[in-house]
Motif scaffolding. Structure first.
Motif, PDB file in Angstrom:
ATOM      1  N   GLU A 316       0.835  -1.212   0.000  1.00 33.44           N
ATOM      2  CA  GLU A 316       0.000   0.000   0.000  1.00 33.44           C
ATOM      3  C   GLU A 316       0.874   1.268   0.000  1.00 33.44           C
ATOM      4  N   LYS A 317       2.009   1.216   0.722  1.00 32.11           N
ATOM      5  CA  LYS A 317       2.937   2.348   0.692  1.00 32.11           C
ATOM      6  C   LYS A 317       3.490   2.543  -0.716  1.00 32.11           C
ATOM      7  N   ASP A 318       3.864   1.396  -1.347  1.00 28.91           N
ATOM      8  CA  ASP A 318       4.395   1.482  -2.716  1.00 28.91           C
ATOM      9  C   ASP A 318       3.352   2.038  -3.660  1.00 28.91           C
ATOM     10  N   LEU A 319       2.075   1.591  -3.489  1.00 31.66           N
ATOM     11  CA  LEU A 319       0.988   2.086  -4.351  1.00 31.66           C
ATOM     12  C   LEU A 319       0.816   3.597  -4.184  1.00 31.66           C
ATOM     13  N   ALA A 320       0.869   4.048  -2.932  1.00 33.99           N
ATOM     14  CA  ALA A 320       0.711   5.483  -2.691  1.00 33.99           C
ATOM     15  C   ALA A 320       1.834   6.264  -3.365  1.00 33.99           C
ATOM     16  N   SER A 321       3.068   5.708  -3.283  1.00 35.16           N
ATOM     17  CA  SER A 321       4.209   6.372  -3.912  1.00 35.16           C
ATOM     18  C   SER A 321       4.058   6.415  -5.426  1.00 35.16           C
ATOM     19  N   LEU A 322       3.577   5.258  -6.003  1.00 34.33           N
ATOM     20  CA  LEU A 322       3.389   5.194  -7.467  1.00 34.33           C
ATOM     21  C   LEU A 322       2.279   6.143  -7.925  1.00 34.33           C
ATOM     22  N   GLN A 323       1.214   6.220  -7.144  1.00 39.61           N
ATOM     23  CA  GLN A 323       0.119   7.121  -7.504  1.00 39.61           C
ATOM     24  C   GLN A 323       0.569   8.584  -7.442  1.00 39.61           C
ATOM     25  N   GLN A 324       1.394   8.876  -6.445  1.00 35.85           N
ATOM     26  CA  GLN A 324       1.935  10.245  -6.346  1.00 35.85           C
ATOM     27  C   GLN A 324       2.830  10.534  -7.550  1.00 35.85           C
ATOM     28  N   LYS A 325       3.623   9.515  -7.925  1.00 32.81           N
ATOM     29  CA  LYS A 325       4.491   9.659  -9.089  1.00 32.81           C
ATOM     30  C   LYS A 325       3.660   9.896 -10.354  1.00 32.81           C
ATOM     31  N   ARG A 326       2.528   9.127 -10.452  1.00 31.47           N
ATOM     32  CA  ARG A 326       1.642   9.279 -11.619  1.00 31.47           C
ATOM     33  C   ARG A 326       1.059  10.692 -11.657  1.00 31.47           C
ATOM     34  N   ASP A 327       0.630  11.181 -10.506  1.00 30.51           N
ATOM     35  CA  ASP A 327       0.065  12.537 -10.455  1.00 30.51           C
ATOM     36  C   ASP A 327       1.114  13.580 -10.835  1.00 30.51           C
ATOM     37  N   THR A 328       2.331  13.372 -10.360  1.00 27.29           N
ATOM     38  CA  THR A 328       3.420  14.311 -10.694  1.00 27.29           C
ATOM     39  C   THR A 328       3.670  14.322 -12.199  1.00 27.29           C
ATOM     40  N   LEU A 329       3.664  13.103 -12.821  1.00 28.34           N
ATOM     41  CA  LEU A 329       3.876  13.007 -14.277  1.00 28.34           C
ATOM     42  C   LEU A 329       2.753  13.704 -15.036  1.00 28.34           C
ATOM     43  N   ASP A 330       1.513  13.573 -14.541  1.00 25.99           N
ATOM     44  CA  ASP A 330       0.382  14.253 -15.191  1.00 25.99           C
ATOM     45  C   ASP A 330       0.605  15.763 -15.182  1.00 25.99           C
ATOM     46  N   ASP A 331       1.047  16.298 -14.014  1.00 30.84           N
ATOM     47  CA  ASP A 331       1.296  17.743 -13.921  1.00 30.84           C
ATOM     48  C   ASP A 331       2.414  18.162 -14.876  1.00 30.84           C
ATOM     49  N   GLU A 332       3.476  17.366 -14.915  1.00 31.37           N
ATOM     50  CA  GLU A 332       4.611  17.712 -15.778  1.00 31.37           C
ATOM     51  C   GLU A 332       4.212  17.652 -17.251  1.00 31.37           C
ATOM     52  N   LEU A 333       3.418  16.631 -17.632  1.00 31.82           N
ATOM     53  CA  LEU A 333       2.974  16.517 -19.033  1.00 31.82           C
ATOM     54  C   LEU A 333       2.090  17.700 -19.416  1.00 31.82           C
ATOM     55  N   GLU A 334       1.241  18.114 -18.484  1.00 29.54           N
ATOM     56  CA  GLU A 334       0.372  19.252 -18.752  1.00 29.54           C
ATOM     57  C   GLU A 334       1.201  20.520 -19.018  1.00 29.54           C
ATOM     58  N   LYS A 335       2.271  20.708 -18.166  1.00 30.40           N
ATOM     59  CA  LYS A 335       3.144  21.866 -18.365  1.00 30.40           C
ATOM     60  C   LYS A 335       3.882  21.778 -19.695  1.00 30.40           C
ATOM     61  N   LEU A 336       4.338  20.552 -20.046  1.00 32.04           N
ATOM     62  CA  LEU A 336       5.065  20.369 -21.312  1.00 32.04           C
ATOM     63  C   LEU A 336       4.164  20.633 -22.518  1.00 32.04           C
ATOM     64  N   GLU A 337       2.890  20.185 -22.447  1.00 29.47           N
ATOM     65  CA  GLU A 337       1.941  20.436 -23.550  1.00 29.47           C
ATOM     66  C   GLU A 337       1.725  21.928 -23.717  1.00 29.47           C
ATOM     67  N   SER A 338       1.657  22.651 -22.551  1.00 28.70           N
ATOM     68  CA  SER A 338       1.485  24.104 -22.611  1.00 28.70           C
ATOM     69  C   SER A 338       2.688  24.756 -23.284  1.00 28.70           C
ATOM     70  N   ARG A 339       3.887  24.260 -22.944  1.00 34.69           N
ATOM     71  CA  ARG A 339       5.097  24.796 -23.566  1.00 34.69           C
ATOM     72  C   ARG A 339       5.131  24.481 -25.064  1.00 34.69           C
ATOM     73  N   LYS A 340       4.642  23.288 -25.407  1.00 32.43           N
ATOM     74  CA  LYS A 340       4.620  22.891 -26.828  1.00 32.43           C
ATOM     75  C   LYS A 340       3.773  23.864 -27.625  1.00 32.43           C
ATOM     76  N   GLU A 341       2.603  24.241 -27.051  1.00 25.94           N
ATOM     77  CA  GLU A 341       1.727  25.192 -27.739  1.00 25.94           C
ATOM     78  C   GLU A 341       2.421  26.550 -27.877  1.00 25.94           C
ATOM     79  N   LYS A 342       3.114  26.985 -26.790  1.00 25.90           N
ATOM     80  CA  LYS A 342       3.797  28.277 -26.846  1.00 25.90           C
ATOM     81  C   LYS A 342       4.953  28.256 -27.836  1.00 25.90           C
ATOM     82  N   LEU A 343       5.600  27.096 -28.013  1.00 29.56           N
ATOM     83  CA  LEU A 343       6.745  26.984 -28.913  1.00 29.56           C
ATOM     84  C   LEU A 343       6.359  27.304 -30.348  1.00 29.56           C
ATOM     85  N   GLU A 344       5.053  27.069 -30.658  1.00 23.57           N
ATOM     86  CA  GLU A 344       4.582  27.348 -32.012  1.00 23.57           C
ATOM     87  C   GLU A 344       4.620  28.846 -32.308  1.00 23.57           C
ATOM     88  N   GLU A 345       4.661  29.695 -31.273  1.00 27.88           N
ATOM     89  CA  GLU A 345       4.715  31.141 -31.464  1.00 27.88           C
ATOM     90  C   GLU A 345       6.127  31.623 -31.784  1.00 27.88           C
TER      91      GLU A 345
END
Length: 763
Positions: A316-345
């Protein structure tokens, strides 16, 4: 022997060093040339003071050079040799402080330093002559050759006795008389005290006291023997009582142990009965081994259950750590997608920035051009203003109207250029701000390059994390099923029942052990065979004996006090006897001392007279020889010192008459007699030093006497003195010098400083 004298800032000497030899060393010069200052320096160097300082005619500051400029300090050093060992004594004199530092060195090594008195004591011991003897006999200050003859008769005798230390004999004789009278008084007092002691002595009382003390001691001895018997019986009983006391303590201890163990056994019986009531089946067939095995099986199941729970918790500790990691990756991907859109400018920003930079450069060129044209117009305008007949632009004839027209036209163009330049500056400033903003935006967007690769990597990482979450979730569910399969409640009930059975079996074993211990303690108690009645009888006898001993102690103490009292009285008789013996011995000793002091007084007087007679005889022998060499006339054929009361110095004329020197002879003869006496005194009183210092010895001497003195110093004085320091202004005495000769003069060119020359230095 004195080897050298050094003076620095002493009197009129700035820096002077005089090397001396054996024989006669001469310092020749006029009055005030600084000759006597050398001898003062010698005396101060050796003894740290001068006769004039001691008599307070001058102070030490007067010895420090004042001309041509006042100095703060002066230094004197004296080098001398004793038995081939070289010594150097050096003293520093500071204005207002006196002698600041004194040192004594032996062959260059410091042996005494800093303390002036310690250095003076060391020098005195080395030379074997003190300050008083040195300044009275060895060194005669200027015009003081006949000092001895100027003294009153009583003073002359006192001075001679002081030089010979005969005054000590007189003091000793005076002290002996006082001591003899004291001893005589003490002798009479002790005789009277002895008579009083003998009158107070009572022999009969002493005999009675001795008999009474013997009777008391006999009684004390009898009671001591009886007390000793009581003590012996007391010790025997005490030993038996100690044995019984030990047995009694052991019995009481065993009784306590039996009572304690019996109580424990009864408590165990109650516990066994209570546990058996809680179990609903027969346990007689159960053994401790089988119970322990079954309990171990249950314990293993509980351990397995705990392991499963721990594994589940970790998953359960490992699952919590993995879920936190997944949430962190979601946030990072969202920021990267935003940067990708800005790069087009980025391309749009680059194009716009390039356009603005071109506009800026165009305005910059126009600004440069218009600034140049405006400067040229301003020069033309200035030239037109200064022109008189010819136009500086077209070189045509220039009148006032045409000049004004050109000036107005030039001013108008200058204003146009200034307005346009102002507009250009505003536009360039706006473009600079826009370019800066676009440059910052471009630099920010450039940082986003490669964002697509990062998005791809983060997406793969997220997929891997989701797969791991799914696997961990399946494993957690599997473990939960295993946990649910174990019935904890049933296991706990079974474990509780087995533990009760185990406790019953253990308590029964313990009860058996307690019964065996109680039986063992009971057997030990019976073996001790302690008799309480016998113990009490012995205690009663012991107490009675102790009481009897205390009574005897009191009686013995009373007798002992009485004996002590009588012994103290008897001791007073012994003290009286000792005092009588001591007084008799003291009286005998005082009588011997009285006789001895009388003999010693006679011996001192005889010795004093013999020393004075021997001194006068030796002095006269030396004077007689010296007189023959220093007196150039035939009026007086000999000289002698009278050993009578006044120590008169007498000259014998050709008719055999003795004439007192101090009253009836010429000044020259008086001076010659004083010179002979000084040599004799120096020879007799300072034989180890063999040094004579003569300061202006020609006073009152005629030419022939001076020649005779020079001859004596040159040829005869060495028989009496190893070294002579001669101070004179009379050049006739230069021929008497056999050592070093120095000429001293007061040089006016150096503001009165002493100049020293050695005329034979190169010879």
């Amino acid at each position: 022997m004195i080897d050298a004298i050094e003076l620095k800032n002493w009197r009129s000497h700035e820096k002077t060093r005089l090397s001396l030899q054996s024989g006669v060393n001469g310092l020749v010069g006029d009055m005030g040339a600084g000759k006597s200052s050398v001898l003062e320096a010698l005396t101060y160097g050796l003894y740290g003071t001068l006769p004039a300082v001691k008599s307070r005619k001058i102070n030490l500051d007067d010895l420090i050079r004042r001309h041509p400029t006042e100095q703060d300090q002066a230094t004197v050093a004296v080098e001398f040799t004793i038995e081939q060992t070289q010594y150097r004594v050096e003293r520093t004199l500071v204005r207002g402080k006196g002698t600041d530092k004194s040192t004594l060195r032996e062959d260059g090594t410091l042996i005494v330093g800093d303390q002036t008195s310690e250095v003076t004591e060391a020098v005195t011991e080395l030379l074997g002559i003190g300050f008083d003897l040195f300044t009275t006999i060895v060194y005669a200050e200027q015009n003081q050759m006949d000092f001895f003859l100027d003294l009153a008769p009583s003073d002359r005798r006192e001075m001679i006795d002081d030089l010979l230390h005969l005054d000590r004999f007189e003091d000793a004789r005076s002290n002996l008389v006082t001591l003899r009278n004291t001893i005589k008084q003490e002798y009479s007092a002790k005789k009277q005290q002895l008579s009083d002691e003998k009158d107070a002595y009572d022999q009969e009382e002493k005999q009675t006291l001795q008999e009474e003390i013997e009777t008391i001691e006999s009684t004390i001895e009898e009671k001591n023997e009886q007390r000793q018997e009581y003590k012996k019986r007391t010790e025997e009983i005490k030993e038996r009582l100690d044995e019984l006391e030990t047995k009694k303590e052991q019995v009481e201890h065993l009784d306590k142990q039996i009572t304690r163990l019996s109580g424990t056994r009864e408590s165990i019986d109650n516990q066994i009965e209570q546990l058996q009531d809680e179990i609903d089946h027969d346990i007689e067939t159960e053994t401790l081994e089988t119970i322990e095995e079954r309990l171990q099986d249950i314990e293993k199941k509980f351990e397995t259950l705990e392991e499963l729970k721990e594994r589940k918790q970790q998953i359960e500790k490992d699952l919590a750590s993995l879920q936190q990691k997944r949430d962190t990756l979601d946030d990072e991907l969202e920021k990267l997608e935003s940067r990708k859109e800005k790069l087009e400018e980025l391309d749009t920003v680059k194009d716009k920035l390039e356009t603005l930079e071109e506009q800026y450069e165009s305005l910059k060129e126009e600004k440069q051009r218009r600034s140049t044209e405006r400067d040229q117009l301003e020069e033309q305008h200035a030239s037109l203003q200064e022109a008189e007949q010819t136009c500086p632009v077209c070189e045509q004839q220039l009148d006032d109207e045409h000049q004004q027209e050109l000036l107005d036209r030039t001013s108008e163009k200058i204003d146009q250029h200034n307005k346009r330049l102002s507009t250009i500056k505003e536009n360039m400033a706006e473009l600079e701000d826009d370019i800066e903003d676009l440059s910052d935006k471009r630099d920010t967007l450039l940082q986003y390059q490669g964002v697509e690769d990062k998005i791809e990597k983060k997406t793969k990482t997220k997929a891997s994390a989701l797969d791991e979450i799914e696997a961990k979730t399946d494993k957690r569910d599997e473990i939960q099923q295993q946990i649910d399969a174990i019935d904890v409640e049933v296991l706990e009930e079974k474990q509780n029942e087995l533990e009760k059975i185990q406790s019953i079996i253990e308590k029964k074993d313990k009860r058996q052990t307690l019964s065996e211990q109680i039986e063992e303690f009971q057997e030990k108690r019976d073996e001790l065979s302690f008799d309480q009645e016998t113990f009490e009888q012995l205690q009663e006898e012991y107490n009675t004996l102790k009481s009897n001993i205390e009574v005897l102690n009191s009686e013995i103490e009373s007798k002992d006090e009485l004996r002590t009292e009588k012994q103290q009285r008897l001791d007073t008789f012994k003290e009286q006897e000792e005092r009588i013996d001591s007084l008799e011995e003291t009286i005998e000793t005082l009588s011997d001392q009285r006789d001895f002091l009388a003999e010693l007084e006679t011996a001192l007087k005889t010795t004093q007279e013999q020393m004075r007679e021997e001194f006068v005889t030796t002095t006269n022998d030396v004077m007689s020889t010296v007189w023959d060499t220093v007196y150039p006339y035939e009026d007086y054929r000999s000289i002698r010192l009278d050993a009578g009361k006044d120590y008169r110095l007498l000259l014998e004329d050709v008719r055999g008459n003795e004439i007192p020197v101090e009253g009836e002879v010429s000044g020259g003869e008086r001076h010659t007699a004083a010179f002979a006496l000084r040599i004799a005194l120096a020879t007799v009183l300072t034989p180890a030093t063999r040094l004579l210092i003569l300061d202006e010895p020609t006073h009152n001497l005629d030419t022939r006497a001076i020649e005779q003195l020079g001859e004596t110093l040159r040829n005869t004085i060495e028989g009496y003195m190893d070294q002579v320091l001669l101070i004179t202004h009379d050049e006739q005495l230069e021929s008497a010098v056999t050592g070093n000769l120095y000429r001293l003069q007061n040089d006016e060119t150096t503001n009165g400083l002493t100049v020293v020359e050695n005329p034979y230095a190169d010879a």
